[in-house]
Write a protein that holds these residues in place. Sequence first.
Motif, PDB file in Angstrom:
ATOM      1  N   ALA A  64       0.862  -1.181   0.000  1.00 28.35           N
ATOM      2  CA  ALA A  64       0.000   0.000   0.000  1.00 28.35           C
ATOM      3  C   ALA A  64       0.898   1.231   0.000  1.00 28.35           C
ATOM      4  CB  ALA A  64      -0.911   0.002   1.222  1.00 28.35           C
ATOM      5  N   TYR A  65       0.525   2.240  -0.765  1.00 33.56           N
ATOM      6  CA  TYR A  65       1.408   3.405  -0.838  1.00 33.56           C
ATOM      7  C   TYR A  65       0.611   4.672  -1.097  1.00 33.56           C
ATOM      8  CZ  TYR A  65       1.236   3.298  -6.029  1.00 33.56           C
ATOM      9  OH  TYR A  65       0.837   3.334  -7.349  1.00 33.56           O
ATOM     10  N   THR A  66       1.217   5.799  -0.710  1.00 35.20           N
ATOM     11  CA  THR A  66       0.567   7.093  -0.879  1.00 35.20           C
ATOM     12  C   THR A  66       1.624   8.179  -0.930  1.00 35.20           C
ATOM     13  OG1 THR A  66      -1.244   8.490  -0.064  1.00 35.20           O
ATOM     14  CG2 THR A  66       0.300   7.663   1.575  1.00 35.20           C
ATOM     15  N   VAL A  67       1.186   9.405  -1.188  1.00 36.66           N
ATOM     16  CA  VAL A  67       2.084  10.562  -1.188  1.00 36.66           C
ATOM     17  C   VAL A  67       1.372  11.720  -0.511  1.00 36.66           C
ATOM     18  CG1 VAL A  67       1.306  11.268  -3.497  1.00 36.66           C
ATOM     19  CG2 VAL A  67       3.487  12.119  -2.610  1.00 36.66           C
ATOM     20  N   CYS A  68       2.110  12.448   0.323  1.00 32.20           N
ATOM     21  CA  CYS A  68       1.625  13.700   0.895  1.00 32.20           C
ATOM     22  C   CYS A  68       2.438  14.818   0.255  1.00 32.20           C
ATOM     23  CB  CYS A  68       1.791  13.713   2.413  1.00 32.20           C
ATOM     24  SG  CYS A  68       1.210  15.243   3.187  1.00 32.20           S
ATOM     25  N   HIS A  69       1.773  15.688  -0.476  1.00 33.82           N
ATOM     26  CA  HIS A  69       2.473  16.692  -1.273  1.00 33.82           C
ATOM     27  C   HIS A  69       2.981  17.841  -0.413  1.00 33.82           C
ATOM     28  CE1 HIS A  69       1.588  14.876  -5.139  1.00 33.82           C
ATOM     29  NE2 HIS A  69       0.356  14.667  -4.722  1.00 33.82           N
ATOM     30  N   GLY A  70       4.215  18.253  -0.718  1.00 32.29           N
ATOM     31  CA  GLY A  70       4.807  19.393  -0.047  1.00 32.29           C
ATOM     32  C   GLY A  70       4.378  20.698  -0.702  1.00 32.29           C
ATOM     33  N   ILE A  71       4.916  21.784  -0.182  1.00 27.40           N
ATOM     34  CA  ILE A  71       4.575  23.123  -0.662  1.00 27.40           C
ATOM     35  C   ILE A  71       5.582  23.552  -1.730  1.00 27.40           C
ATOM     36  CG2 ILE A  71       4.339  25.552  -0.013  1.00 27.40           C
ATOM     37  CD1 ILE A  71       3.566  24.578   2.784  1.00 27.40           C
ATOM     38  N   VAL A  72       5.070  24.022  -2.842  1.00 31.89           N
ATOM     39  CA  VAL A  72       5.929  24.555  -3.898  1.00 31.89           C
ATOM     40  C   VAL A  72       6.116  26.045  -3.630  1.00 31.89           C
ATOM     41  CG1 VAL A  72       6.211  24.921  -6.376  1.00 31.89           C
ATOM     42  CG2 VAL A  72       5.092  22.839  -5.541  1.00 31.89           C
ATOM     43  N   GLY A  73       7.257  26.406  -3.058  1.00 35.55           N
ATOM     44  CA  GLY A  73       7.511  27.801  -2.698  1.00 35.55           C
ATOM     45  C   GLY A  73       7.798  28.661  -3.921  1.00 35.55           C
TER      46      GLY A  73
END
Length: 265
Positions: free
Chosen positions: A38-47
């Motif tokens: 099982a896998y996922t991604v939590c997106h960071g902030i594009v500054g």
Amino acid sequence: MLALAERRRRRMFPEPRNGAHQYMQNLRGANTNTLFIAYTVCHGIVGQETPGVYNNPSTVVFTFNGTRRPEHFIEYFHFQKATIQHIDPALIRRVTQWILEDFRANRGIFPDFIVVLRDHVREGMHDTVEDLEFKAFKESITAYKEATEYAADWVPRLAFGLAPWRQEHTEPLVYLFQNDDNVFVTNDEFQQLIVSMFITIRINTTRYSVMEPLWAAENTATLWTKLFPSYATFTAARNRPLPRIANSEQYDFDTISLQFHLDPE
């Protein structure tokens, strides 16, 4: 890149466990061995303040039952640039090799079935997940088979499911997306597998019903995406700045991630 045989990664043996392994044995026979990923991604902030430099990464987490206890899930996490909306296929190919090697090393067998579950798929990303991410899993499994001794007769059967994006701490709706190898005869069989993965946890005085592998992946991904800027500041203050790509201010997320999965000498 270090060879797999030289890599020693930290292990986590979480106490929660679910009934997915037992369900597949009940469904396909007592000797059935199933690898769940099982896998996922939590997106960071594009500054916007540093054009071309993206040092607040997204965090990708893979959870899988690769220990000697088939009902236990452990995890790998990896950082990638927040500008990438999907999960890097090169990362999937690498981690899949690790997962297969761990499964074989700890169980002494190859998995009969491989069930891959992708969480938090945003609207409009279904084709991308199928064309890039699911394809990368298949390519890596084929490459592992071709490069591994005694694997010539190993023919794993694959199934892929996905869960659309949802609010944090809400139950996922998981759909059977690819079942070309007929791992599941009916959609009801797949949905019963998903039900078997749910466990009850308690946070403070409240109990929650969660789907263990997706919940674990989401928790770790969210934690590290939020924590990374503080971690970078902490290491810099200790005169141990994080690695950067040569001649640039861009963090080298690949090297940073690998450092987390190498045990200290």
